[in-house]
Design a protein around this motif. Structure first.
Motif, PDB file in Angstrom:
ATOM      1  N   GLU A 160      33.410  59.250  -4.338  1.00 15.41           N
ATOM      2  CA  GLU A 160      34.635  58.644  -4.856  1.00 15.41           C
ATOM      3  C   GLU A 160      35.057  57.575  -3.856  1.00 15.41           C
ATOM      4  O   GLU A 160      36.103  57.628  -3.235  1.00 15.41           O
ATOM      5  CB  GLU A 160      35.729  59.692  -5.056  1.00 15.41           C
ATOM      6  N   THR A 187      30.238  59.815 -14.197  1.00 13.13           N
ATOM      7  CA  THR A 187      29.037  59.121 -13.717  1.00 13.13           C
ATOM      8  C   THR A 187      29.239  57.627 -13.583  1.00 13.13           C
ATOM      9  O   THR A 187      28.439  56.957 -12.945  1.00 13.13           O
ATOM     10  CB  THR A 187      27.861  59.321 -14.684  1.00 13.13           C
ATOM     11  N   GLN A 221      31.505  65.268 -12.259  1.00 14.51           N
ATOM     12  CA  GLN A 221      32.243  64.053 -11.922  1.00 14.51           C
ATOM     13  C   GLN A 221      31.846  62.962 -12.905  1.00 14.51           C
ATOM     14  O   GLN A 221      30.767  63.011 -13.497  1.00 14.51           O
ATOM     15  CB  GLN A 221      31.916  63.590 -10.492  1.00 14.51           C
ATOM     16  N   GLN A 245      28.040  56.408  -7.241  1.00 13.25           N
ATOM     17  CA  GLN A 245      27.197  57.372  -7.955  1.00 13.25           C
ATOM     18  C   GLN A 245      25.750  56.869  -7.915  1.00 13.25           C
ATOM     19  O   GLN A 245      25.477  55.734  -8.330  1.00 13.25           O
ATOM     20  CB  GLN A 245      27.635  57.516  -9.414  1.00 13.25           C
ATOM     21  N   ALA A 275      25.864  67.208  -9.911  1.00 14.34           N
ATOM     22  CA  ALA A 275      24.747  66.712  -9.114  1.00 14.34           C
ATOM     23  C   ALA A 275      23.434  67.369  -9.536  1.00 14.34           C
ATOM     24  O   ALA A 275      22.394  66.705  -9.610  1.00 14.34           O
ATOM     25  CB  ALA A 275      25.020  66.960  -7.627  1.00 14.34           C
ATOM     26  N   ARG A 305      26.790  61.698  -4.952  1.00 17.09           N
ATOM     27  CA  ARG A 305      28.027  61.491  -5.698  1.00 17.09           C
ATOM     28  C   ARG A 305      29.126  61.124  -4.717  1.00 17.09           C
ATOM     29  O   ARG A 305      29.138  61.584  -3.574  1.00 17.09           O
ATOM     30  CB  ARG A 305      28.461  62.762  -6.453  1.00 17.09           C
ATOM     31  N   THR A 332      31.925  60.752   0.320  1.00 18.01           N
ATOM     32  CA  THR A 332      30.838  61.484  -0.325  1.00 18.01           C
ATOM     33  C   THR A 332      31.316  62.851  -0.783  1.00 18.01           C
ATOM     34  O   THR A 332      31.926  63.596  -0.011  1.00 18.01           O
ATOM     35  CB  THR A 332      29.644  61.643   0.636  1.00 18.01           C
TER      36      THR A 332
END
Length: 443
Positions: free
Chosen positions: A423, A191, A189, A406, A336, A421, A163
């Motif tokens: 990765e 989306t 970032q 996301q 965000a 958000r 996160t």
């Protein structure tokens, strides 16, 4: 010759390590890996810089460039990237130019086609001033919310979750906001497929300004030849992932478009039908790309930044292919807070600062599961996922969702927007459980 073949076969049997060695990646895979890295690094570095923050190459390597497609992952990690004043380039073949992505102010990055290492300069877009919304409002139940968000920053909602940002807005106020190290309110970032819901919103904005019948066939010149069955595909079919068009993989991987430098107009209209329009759900990037392509005349005169800036989403960058086609199925970078503004537009049923920006029935339209539905726990409306059968979550909850974790969760009955958000390598964040727990502590 036969003896040579027998010798080679015997050698492979006797040396299983050699038998297990994967062949060297071919030029297509290497080219895609280089394009992936050039575009991702370009977007992460220069979109952040335009938004007022900085990303390091180490942070990008540890977040955006890990856990990607298996055939690209090891190549992407090892390929060196060269940074220019507004570009990133990655070498991939001694006989070919490096793959290059170029940044333009207000427009984000575009990747050049294979064999080309420069793009013609594009006019920058001057963005509007930023917005002070959402403003913070401390909550009396902050301890419970803090614990829930702390768990989400860890592994409480997924063992492999990574996160990077969490944000909760209720009743128009920012009640919680958390970021991982290296990320912050001014860090855009990618989306990924949250862009599909943004695309549906932009189409709603277009529908509010001119007559658009979502149930009418879309205008795609390549399908205009008499007898082409694709001419019956409607805008509604495309928004509901029910076009009936071929998609070669689940999610319809469009690597040639995203990282190869092929343009939308060149590739997306070429897929044939394999099912009658409106009869089969098949999640596909191409459906949304075609929906935007069908309205390209409108967007040429009303670029997405016109709506985004009115919402204060000035740190959101809608990227294009190198000929200017909007990659609104995935290639958008946003913060965000900007995504919270996007969610709030739906909480307010398409109104913003006293002005209607979406048709009166647009929220109901995107929330209606009127088309064929996916398998699994979530339903699908028109570019939005539906949490209409999720325990502990109101049935009017809709969500924009994208690869690598996301999420923009919108709960109109609770005046609530939740942004997460991440990765995540391979996904793995339990967004329904997280939403349920946030709702519980805000009771």
């Amino acid at each position: 010759m036969r003896h040579t073949a027998l010798f080679l076969a015997a050698t492979l049997v006797a040396t299983p390590v050699l038998a297990q060695q994967a062949p060297s990646p071919g030029p297509t895979v290497r080219s895609m890996a280089a394009g992936y890295k050039a575009l991702m690094v370009c977007g992460a570095v220069f979109n952040a810089r335009e938004a007022g923050s900085e990303r390091t190459l180490d942070s990008i390597r540890d977040n955006e460039l890990t856990g990607i497609y298996s055939e690209l992952d090891p190549l992407v990690r090892d390929m060196p990237v060269e940074m220019g004043s507004a570009s990133a380039s990655v070498a991939w073949d001694e006989a070919m130019p490096p793959r290059m992505a170029v940044h333009t102010a207000g427009r984000g990055c575009s990747v050049a086609p294979v064999g080309e290492q420069a793009l013609a300069p594009r006019d920058p877009i001057v963005r509007a001033a930023g917005s002070d919304w959402p403003t913070a409002e401390p909550r009396g139940d902050g301890a419970g919310l803090d614990a829930t968000l702390s768990g989400a920053l860890g592994d409480a909602y997924g063992a492999t979750a990574n996160t990077t940002a969490l944000l909760v807005v209720q009743d128009g106020k920012l009640v919680a906001e958390r970021y991982a190290e290296g990320f912050g309110p001014d860090t855009p970032q990618r989306t990924w497929s949250v862009a599909k819901s943004l695309a549906g919103t932009l189409i709603g904005w277009a529908a509010h300004q001119q007559t658009i019948d979502v149930n009418a066939p879309v205008s795609i010149p390549d399908w205009s030849t008499p007898g082409d069955p694709r001419a019956d595909i409607t805008l509604d079919n495309l928004l509901r992932m029910a076009s009936g068009l071929t998609s070669d993989t689940a999610g319809n991987r469009t690597d040639a478009l995203y990282f190869g430098g092929v343009t939308i107009a060149e590739q997306t209209p070429t897929w044939p039908l394999i099912a009658p329009p409106g009869q089969r759900f098949r999640y596909a990037n191409n459906d949304i790309l075609l929906a935007i392509l069908s309205l390209q005349g409108f967007f040429e005169h009303n670029p997405p930044t016109d709506l985004l800036d009115r919402l204060g989403m000035v740190d959101t960058f809608v990227e294009t292919d190198w000929r200017g086609g909007y990659m609104l199925s995935s290639q958008v970078w946003s913060t965000a807070r900007d995504l919270a503004r996007f969610g709030q537009l739906y909480i307010q049923d398409g109104m913003w600062e006293g002005e209607r920006l979406l048709p009166e029935n647009w929220r109901a339209y995107v929330s209606e599961p009127s088309g064929p539905q996916p398998n699994g726990a979530l339903g699908y409306g028109a570019t939005f996922w539906l949490m209409n059968h999720s325990d502990g979550v109101p049935t009017d909850t809709i969500a924009a969702q994208g690869n690598r974790g996301q999420y923009v969760v919108i709960v109109p009955s609770r005046n609530l927007v939740v942004v997460r958000r991440g990765e995540d390598p391979g996904g793995g964040f339990d967004v329904v459980g997280f939403t349920r727990d946030v709702l519980a502590v805000l009771d």
